[in-house]
Design an enzyme around this catalytic site. Sequence first.
Site, PDB file in Angstrom:
ATOM      1  N   ASP A  66      18.193  -9.955 -70.709  1.00 42.35           N
ATOM      2  CA  ASP A  66      16.972 -10.180 -71.500  1.00 42.35           C
ATOM      3  C   ASP A  66      16.522  -8.948 -72.272  1.00 42.35           C
ATOM      4  O   ASP A  66      15.332  -8.760 -72.521  1.00 42.35           O
ATOM      5  CB  ASP A  66      15.802 -10.666 -70.605  1.00 42.35           C
ATOM      6  CG  ASP A  66      16.183 -11.878 -69.784  1.00 42.35           C
ATOM      7  OD1 ASP A  66      16.869 -12.749 -70.335  1.00 42.35           O
ATOM      8  OD2 ASP A  66      15.826 -11.927 -68.596  1.00 42.35           O
ATOM      9  N   LYS A  69      19.424  -8.700 -76.815  1.00 42.92           N
ATOM     10  CA  LYS A  69      20.756  -8.592 -77.457  1.00 42.92           C
ATOM     11  C   LYS A  69      20.899  -9.591 -78.602  1.00 42.92           C
ATOM     12  O   LYS A  69      21.521  -9.292 -79.613  1.00 42.92           O
ATOM     13  CB  LYS A  69      21.874  -8.870 -76.430  1.00 42.92           C
ATOM     14  CG  LYS A  69      21.938  -7.873 -75.300  1.00 42.92           C
ATOM     15  CD  LYS A  69      23.000  -8.234 -74.289  1.00 42.92           C
ATOM     16  CE  LYS A  69      22.702  -9.462 -73.459  1.00 42.92           C
ATOM     17  NZ  LYS A  69      21.548  -9.360 -72.559  1.00 42.92           N
ATOM     18  N   LYS A  71      18.815 -10.731 -80.803  1.00 42.85           N
ATOM     19  CA  LYS A  71      18.266 -10.256 -82.077  1.00 42.85           C
ATOM     20  C   LYS A  71      19.194  -9.196 -82.686  1.00 42.85           C
ATOM     21  O   LYS A  71      19.428  -9.189 -83.898  1.00 42.85           O
ATOM     22  CB  LYS A  71      16.868  -9.656 -81.841  1.00 42.85           C
ATOM     23  CG  LYS A  71      16.377  -8.942 -83.073  1.00 42.85           C
ATOM     24  CD  LYS A  71      15.052  -8.273 -82.932  1.00 42.85           C
ATOM     25  CE  LYS A  71      14.894  -7.294 -84.101  1.00 42.85           C
ATOM     26  NZ  LYS A  71      13.552  -6.823 -84.291  1.00 42.85           N
ATOM     27  N   GLY A  93      20.237 -16.767 -72.306  1.00 39.90           N
ATOM     28  CA  GLY A  93      19.302 -17.352 -73.264  1.00 39.90           C
ATOM     29  C   GLY A  93      18.972 -16.300 -74.292  1.00 39.90           C
ATOM     30  O   GLY A  93      18.279 -15.340 -73.999  1.00 39.90           O
ATOM     31  N   HIS A  94      19.538 -16.422 -75.466  1.00 42.10           N
ATOM     32  CA  HIS A  94      19.286 -15.428 -76.503  1.00 42.10           C
ATOM     33  C   HIS A  94      18.269 -15.988 -77.493  1.00 42.10           C
ATOM     34  O   HIS A  94      18.524 -16.991 -78.153  1.00 42.10           O
ATOM     35  CB  HIS A  94      20.591 -15.048 -77.205  1.00 42.10           C
ATOM     36  CG  HIS A  94      21.533 -14.317 -76.296  1.00 42.10           C
ATOM     37  ND1 HIS A  94      22.864 -14.119 -76.566  1.00 42.10           N
ATOM     38  CD2 HIS A  94      21.314 -13.719 -75.104  1.00 42.10           C
ATOM     39  CE1 HIS A  94      23.412 -13.436 -75.578  1.00 42.10           C
ATOM     40  NE2 HIS A  94      22.494 -13.189 -74.675  1.00 42.10           N
ATOM     41  N   THR A  95      17.120 -15.337 -77.552  1.00 39.98           N
ATOM     42  CA  THR A  95      16.058 -15.797 -78.457  1.00 39.98           C
ATOM     43  C   THR A  95      16.153 -15.031 -79.768  1.00 39.98           C
ATOM     44  O   THR A  95      16.194 -13.807 -79.765  1.00 39.98           O
ATOM     45  CB  THR A  95      14.673 -15.559 -77.817  1.00 39.98           C
ATOM     46  OG1 THR A  95      14.655 -16.214 -76.561  1.00 39.98           O
ATOM     47  CG2 THR A  95      13.565 -16.122 -78.697  1.00 39.98           C
ATOM     48  N   THR A 180      19.952 -19.118 -62.069  1.00 34.41           N
ATOM     49  CA  THR A 180      19.399 -20.000 -63.098  1.00 34.41           C
ATOM     50  C   THR A 180      19.678 -21.474 -62.768  1.00 34.41           C
ATOM     51  O   THR A 180      19.248 -22.360 -63.495  1.00 34.41           O
ATOM     52  CB  THR A 180      20.017 -19.683 -64.467  1.00 34.41           C
ATOM     53  OG1 THR A 180      21.433 -19.839 -64.367  1.00 34.41           O
ATOM     54  CG2 THR A 180      19.688 -18.266 -64.911  1.00 34.41           C
ATOM     55  N   ARG A 194      41.387 -20.841 -58.327  1.00 34.63           N
ATOM     56  CA  ARG A 194      42.440 -21.525 -59.111  1.00 34.63           C
ATOM     57  C   ARG A 194      42.394 -23.052 -58.988  1.00 34.63           C
ATOM     58  O   ARG A 194      43.411 -23.730 -59.012  1.00 34.63           O
ATOM     59  CB  ARG A 194      43.831 -20.966 -58.740  1.00 34.63           C
ATOM     60  CG  ARG A 194      43.974 -19.526 -59.165  1.00 34.63           C
ATOM     61  CD  ARG A 194      45.006 -18.798 -58.388  1.00 34.63           C
ATOM     62  NE  ARG A 194      44.629 -18.741 -56.980  1.00 34.63           N
ATOM     63  CZ  ARG A 194      45.386 -18.223 -56.036  1.00 34.63           C
ATOM     64  NH1 ARG A 194      46.576 -17.730 -56.329  1.00 34.63           N
ATOM     65  NH2 ARG A 194      44.987 -18.198 -54.786  1.00 34.63           N
ATOM     66  N   ARG A 354      10.941 -18.984 -66.252  1.00 32.03           N
ATOM     67  CA  ARG A 354      10.320 -18.221 -65.159  1.00 32.03           C
ATOM     68  C   ARG A 354       9.636 -16.952 -65.687  1.00 32.03           C
ATOM     69  O   ARG A 354      10.095 -16.364 -66.669  1.00 32.03           O
ATOM     70  CB  ARG A 354      11.400 -17.764 -64.160  1.00 32.03           C
ATOM     71  CG  ARG A 354      11.964 -18.866 -63.317  1.00 32.03           C
ATOM     72  CD  ARG A 354      12.996 -18.343 -62.341  1.00 32.03           C
ATOM     73  NE  ARG A 354      14.226 -17.901 -63.005  1.00 32.03           N
ATOM     74  CZ  ARG A 354      15.290 -17.439 -62.364  1.00 32.03           C
ATOM     75  NH1 ARG A 354      15.269 -17.321 -61.061  1.00 32.03           N
ATOM     76  NH2 ARG A 354      16.371 -17.095 -63.028  1.00 32.03           N
ATOM     77  N   ARG A 356       9.102 -13.210 -65.959  1.00 30.27           N
ATOM     78  CA  ARG A 356       9.972 -12.065 -65.683  1.00 30.27           C
ATOM     79  C   ARG A 356       9.175 -10.996 -64.953  1.00 30.27           C
ATOM     80  O   ARG A 356       8.009 -10.769 -65.280  1.00 30.27           O
ATOM     81  CB  ARG A 356      10.532 -11.496 -66.980  1.00 30.27           C
ATOM     82  CG  ARG A 356      11.474 -12.455 -67.677  1.00 30.27           C
ATOM     83  CD  ARG A 356      11.995 -11.867 -68.990  1.00 30.27           C
ATOM     84  NE  ARG A 356      12.817 -12.845 -69.678  1.00 30.27           N
ATOM     85  CZ  ARG A 356      12.879 -12.964 -71.004  1.00 30.27           C
ATOM     86  NH1 ARG A 356      12.195 -12.165 -71.778  1.00 30.27           N
ATOM     87  NH2 ARG A 356      13.661 -13.875 -71.550  1.00 30.27           N
TER      88      ARG A 356
HETATM   89  P1  IMP Z   1      23.283 -16.978 -62.246  1.00 30.62           P
HETATM   90  O1  IMP Z   1      23.960 -16.193 -63.320  1.00 30.62           O
HETATM   91  O2  IMP Z   1      22.585 -18.206 -62.748  1.00 30.62           O
HETATM   92  O3  IMP Z   1      24.179 -17.258 -61.085  1.00 30.62           O
HETATM   93  O4  IMP Z   1      22.084 -16.078 -61.648  1.00 30.62           O
HETATM   94  C1  IMP Z   1      22.343 -14.861 -60.935  1.00 30.62           C
HETATM   95  C2  IMP Z   1      21.280 -13.820 -61.250  1.00 30.62           C
HETATM   96  O5  IMP Z   1      21.416 -13.421 -62.616  1.00 30.62           O
HETATM   97  C3  IMP Z   1      19.838 -14.325 -61.115  1.00 30.62           C
HETATM   98  O6  IMP Z   1      19.033 -13.247 -60.696  1.00 30.62           O
HETATM   99  C4  IMP Z   1      19.472 -14.715 -62.528  1.00 30.62           C
HETATM  100  O7  IMP Z   1      18.075 -14.667 -62.746  1.00 30.62           O
HETATM  101  C5  IMP Z   1      20.192 -13.628 -63.310  1.00 30.62           C
HETATM  102  N1  IMP Z   1      20.526 -14.030 -64.675  1.00 30.62           N
HETATM  103  C6  IMP Z   1      21.520 -14.861 -65.074  1.00 30.62           C
HETATM  104  N2  IMP Z   1      21.550 -14.971 -66.401  1.00 30.62           N
HETATM  105  C7  IMP Z   1      20.578 -14.177 -66.870  1.00 30.62           C
HETATM  106  C8  IMP Z   1      20.129 -13.848 -68.186  1.00 30.62           C
HETATM  107  O8  IMP Z   1      20.664 -14.288 -69.203  1.00 30.62           O
HETATM  108  N3  IMP Z   1      19.094 -12.987 -68.250  1.00 30.62           N
HETATM  109  C9  IMP Z   1      18.512 -12.439 -67.153  1.00 30.62           C
HETATM  110  N4  IMP Z   1      18.906 -12.711 -65.916  1.00 30.62           N
HETATM  111  C10 IMP Z   1      19.923 -13.573 -65.772  1.00 30.62           C
END
Ligand code: IMP
Length: 484
Positions: A66, A69, A71, A93-95, A180, A194, A354, A356
């Site tokens: 977050d 990146k 932008k 999630g890239h805003t 997530t 595999r 959520r 942050r």
């Molecule tokens: P997962 O990648 O969904 O398995 O989540 C594992 C950890 O990485 C959790 O703490 C998520 O909140 C965090 N996480 C996964 N993707 C992102 C992202 O794009 N931004 C920030 N935290 C992330």
Amino acid sequence: MFPCQADDIPTRGSTGGVEGKDAPCGKFRRTLHTRCGRRARTPASLPGSKLEPMPATVIVGAQWGDEGKGKIVDLLAQDSDVVCRYQGGPNAGHTIVSGGETFKLHHVPSGILSGKLCVVGAGCVVDPGLLVAELDGLEERGISTAGVRISGNAHLIMPWHVAIDSASERRLGRLQIGTTRRGIGPAYADKAARIGIRVQDILDPKILRQKFETALSEKNVLLERMHGVEPLEVEELAERMEECAVRLRPSVADTSLLVDRALHEGQRVLLEGAQGTLLDLDHGTYPFVTSSNPLAGAAATGVGIGPTRIDRVLGVAKAYVTRVGEGPFPTEIQGPEEERVRDLGAEYGTTTGRERRCGWLDLVALRFAVRLNGMTSLVLTKLDVLSAFAEIPVCTRYRLPDGSETAEFPAHQSDFHHAEPVYESLPGWQATLGGAESLADLPDPARGYVRFVEEWLGVEVSLISIGAERDRVVAPHGLASVAG
Ligand code: IMP
């Protein structure tokens, strides 16, 4: 075999993208690369520069994701030809705010808004339903997705992965990772075991159906007996996936070959990381990490090019720190100032919504990120969010449980879990950065903040972001020098 048509690659002198139109501005000119004879671009604004720009640049998150990146990739994509994602999936999630509109991208690289060729590399995991929805959503808003190419080697996130992700978080209770819940961990686990299903499997409905049968014979037992979740039905799944497959088949390509050819053509390639350094499976704050490798080193394997093809590594860090999910966070702000940073920075997850967790800048962790990624320069985002504060604490060292202080990131997790931040307090500027166009336009304390970061890290800050829109940036050494 799936295609990597030569016409997938933008022609020389094009702006990139699939249409290969002529560059709208003469910002870049081509020169012959002296070492290997391949063509490379030189920023016209740097005549006679001894530093010859090269085409492959990694953009990596330097904190817990977050960092903004999206932008930065969107901005640099203006002068690039190909933009690739090398790991992760719809957990990202890239805003991006462009032309007053806000776009939230999960699978598709941020270059899509500039009409560039956009590669989803082999290191990614793809949820077919979510990807189709994302592509359709972009098309509905007038953004062409014709330039999207998906590696046949990328793995598919299947409904059982999503169900298992949620169920295992529930089972872990207060020990949960805070994922997530997009099925990321279970999908990468099957890849490593595999037994995964890959994007190329959607090319043949018969093969895909067989793979579903084999997978569900095991996964349904797991879902029912271990997690108490309803089993999945092969027929229904095969039908649902075939609908996605019809939409995605034309985009499946040999993306390693495509990127290699683009590089040989002297095209400018951006390799876009998702998540961030401290979420790296091997080097992050395990087990509170994601299940792939966001580090710059993984860009080569994730896309399928050799590491020698990568020329620059741009780390992206917020001027403060945020984290979503569980896990240690030494500089997390305790008290009402956290809420203030969250509100000013609109710090809510793009993927999950959520809140942050917010903290002050952690230069111990950032030094670690500089080292792990071999960062060639740093991009500092959201500096404007700090404008409200009279004093800004910056963590330069950790105090460890034995009373000692260190500027190095602890190698042992217990030390990190118990590390206390040691702050230096820098003066705030309490003025808007709104109209700044160059470094000289920033208030003295804001420049001092940037200089402090550079000196502490030993790496140049090549770009400072001061607002959500694409043009709200200050490039101390010129925009052309940022990605070469
Ligand atoms: P997962 O990648 O969904 O398995 O989540 C594992 C950890 O990485 C959790 O703490 C998520 O909140 C965090 N996480 C996964 N993707 C992102 C992202 O794009 N931004 C920030 N935290 C992330």
